[in-house]
Structures are given as structure tokens and as C-alpha cells.
Scaffold this active site. Structure first.
Site, PDB file in Angstrom:
ATOM      1  N   TYR A 107      41.338  37.638  43.767  1.00 32.43           N
ATOM      2  CA  TYR A 107      41.622  37.073  42.447  1.00 32.43           C
ATOM      3  C   TYR A 107      40.744  37.819  41.445  1.00 32.43           C
ATOM      4  CZ  TYR A 107      41.795  33.727  38.568  1.00 32.43           C
ATOM      5  OH  TYR A 107      41.937  33.139  37.334  1.00 32.43           O
ATOM      6  N   ASP A 150      46.335  37.850  42.822  1.00 34.79           N
ATOM      7  CA  ASP A 150      46.479  37.911  41.375  1.00 34.79           C
ATOM      8  C   ASP A 150      45.473  38.949  40.890  1.00 34.79           C
ATOM      9  OD1 ASP A 150      46.613  37.602  38.673  1.00 34.79           O
ATOM     10  OD2 ASP A 150      46.015  35.488  38.644  1.00 34.79           O
ATOM     11  N   HIS A 253      52.520  31.140  37.816  1.00 41.17           N
ATOM     12  CA  HIS A 253      52.825  32.306  38.636  1.00 41.17           C
ATOM     13  C   HIS A 253      53.915  31.987  39.644  1.00 41.17           C
ATOM     14  CE1 HIS A 253      49.122  34.793  37.719  1.00 41.17           C
ATOM     15  NE2 HIS A 253      48.738  33.608  37.276  1.00 41.17           N
TER      16      HIS A 253
END
Length: 262
Positions: A107, A150, A253
Site C-alpha cells: 500500500y 494499491d 476501489h
């Protein structure tokens, strides 16, 4: 043995545990990587996921922010954590399957609103994190590995709804795109999503600010699946599960799923 891996920024695993269960039931990935779990590891509803057949977990957590987790229905072992930037932020975890495939779940910091390392400490943090990722890839020479998560950068012109309008917007600035490409090339990774879907607009994130997000379709491809050549990505297996963005009380998302045959 073919292994399906799914990545999803869930934006609070406790708030959206029911959506995780729905995804597991409908898509049945072998491995699910979650980002922005926003939970200490001991507060993640592991018993609920175990009851659904995903009793193996590797995770790192912070209370109320960040956080990454790997849920698996196949046995896994913890393959270590990279603590880039010495912040204590839970932004990486890794798991190794019995077939030797290692899954890295990242992330990357969002970077705030101003693309200036001197004026914006959050952007400076993002750029430092990316530099550390590139060095880690170059030094470790990953093999038989998949990197998902991500990554908070949409690198290609067709990864954003308007290349021209977003050139100065954090997540698509040239300096970020260059840094992410260095991470990819230094680690020897292949962008398997674009290998499968090379042409056309492709997004995985749509802002909560857009009430009619689907029709407006002002998205960005912030979520990624990369792999080393020996992970043997199954050509054509990638799917961006856009419909999930339209579920009730969704994450902003959409999940991405792909298959590998190491």
C-alpha cells in the site's frame, strides 16, 4: 497448480467484512490481498474469514489507518515485512505458498494534494517510499514472485480519464510515473494487467465525490498486479471487477484478479 490472486483496497476490513465475504463467495480466489485494512491485526475478523475457507493469514496493521493483509485458502508462511521510511506504517506484507510463489502486498502512500516534496511532506514520503521500493527490488532480485496492491499511481495515459487534465494531479504526475517505472524495472516486474489488456481506458478507482461514478467514469488505475517471468502469469486471466465498485457501501476501489501457474 494454477493460483488465482486478487487484490483490493478495502478501505476498512471491519466495516466491509461482508463485502469481503461476498467477493470470496462469488470469485473464490485462492489468495486475497487487502490494503487499507485500517485495523490492528488482532481486530481483523479472522474467524469470519476462516469460516468461509480462508483460514491462513499474514498481515500488518495500524489502528484506524493503513494496514495490509493476505488471506488464503492455501497454506502460506510469513515471508517478511518491508518497513520503508522508518515510519511504523503498515504498508507491506508478504506470504509464500507451498509451491514457492511469494506474494508481496503493498500500500504505497497517497502523497497528499501537492506534487512538491518541499512544500508537501506527504508527497516527500511517497517519493522516498518509491525510491526504497526500487532499491529493495534491485537488491533482492525477486524471483517466482507476484507484487500486488494499491500503488497509488496511474502510470499510463489510458490509466486516467484525462491525461492532460491530470498531469499535475498527484497520482499521475510525471515524477511519480517515472519513480513507479523504476520500481517496476529495477525489480524485473511485468505489469500483468496491461499485458492482458494493453489497449483502451482502464481504471480501478473512482472517487466517492462523484455521485454518479459509473456514468461519469472519471477513474484511475491505481491498483496493480505485477509478476516476475517465472511466476508464469496465465495470459488473458486478468479481470478488473468493476461491478464491485457499485455494491452497497463499497470501497472506492475495484478488485483485480489474475492467475499464475508457477
Amino acid at each position: 497448480m494454477t493460483v488465482t490472486i486478487c487484490t483490493w483496497n478495502i478501505n476498512s476490513v471491519r466495516l466491509r467484512a461482508d463485502l469481503v465475504l461476498r467477493l470470496l463467495a462469488e470469485q473464490a480466489p485462492d489468495v486475497l490481498c487487502l490494503q487499507e485494512t485500517k485495523s490492528p491485526v488482532d481486530k481483523i475478523p479472522l474467524d469470519v474469514f476462516a469460516a468461509a475457507g480462508y483460514g491462513h493469514i499474514v498481515a500488518e496493521g495500524n489502528k484506524g489507518y493503513n494496514g495490509v493483509a493476505i488471506l488464503s485458502r492455501l497454506p502460506i508462511v510469513d515471508a517478511g515485512t518491508q518497513l520503508f521510511c522508518d515510519t511504523g506504517h503498515a504498508r507491506h506484507c508478504a506470504a509464500r505458498l507451498e509451491n514457492g510463489l511469494t506474494v508481496h502486498n503493498f500500500y504505497v502512500p497517497a502523497g497528499g494534494d501537492i506534487a512538491d516534496t518541499e512544500a508537501n511532506p506527504k508527497f516527500a514520503h511517497k517519493m522516498e517510499f518509491l525510491a526504497n521500493m526500487a532499491k529493495w527490488g534491485a537488491d533482492s532480485a525477486p524471483s517466482k514472485s507476484v507484487l500486488v496492491g494499491d500503488l497509488n499511481i496511474a502510470p499510463l495515459e489510458d490509466d486516467v480519464w484525462s491525461h492532460k487534465q491530470l498531469l499535475k494531479v498527484v497520482s499521475h504526475t510525471p515524477v511519480e510515473v517515472e519513480a513507479l517505472e523504476k520500481v517496476r524495472t529495477d525489480g524485473g516486474w511485468t505489469d500483468t494487467t496491461r499485458a492482458d489488456i494493453p489497449d483502451g481506458k482502464l481504471y480501478s478507482w473512482w472517487s466517492y465525490r462523484s455521485k454518479d461514478w459509473s456514468n461519469a467514469d472519471k477513474g484511475r488505475r491505481l491498483d496493480h498486479v505485477w509478476a516476475t517471468p517465472d511466476a508464469n502469469h496465465v495470459a488473458g486471466s486478468t479481470k478488473i471487477l468493476r461491478d464491485v465498485r457499485g455494491w452497497e457501501k463499497p470501497s472506492d476501489h475495484a478488485p483485480i484478479i489474475a492467475a499464475f501457474n508457477p
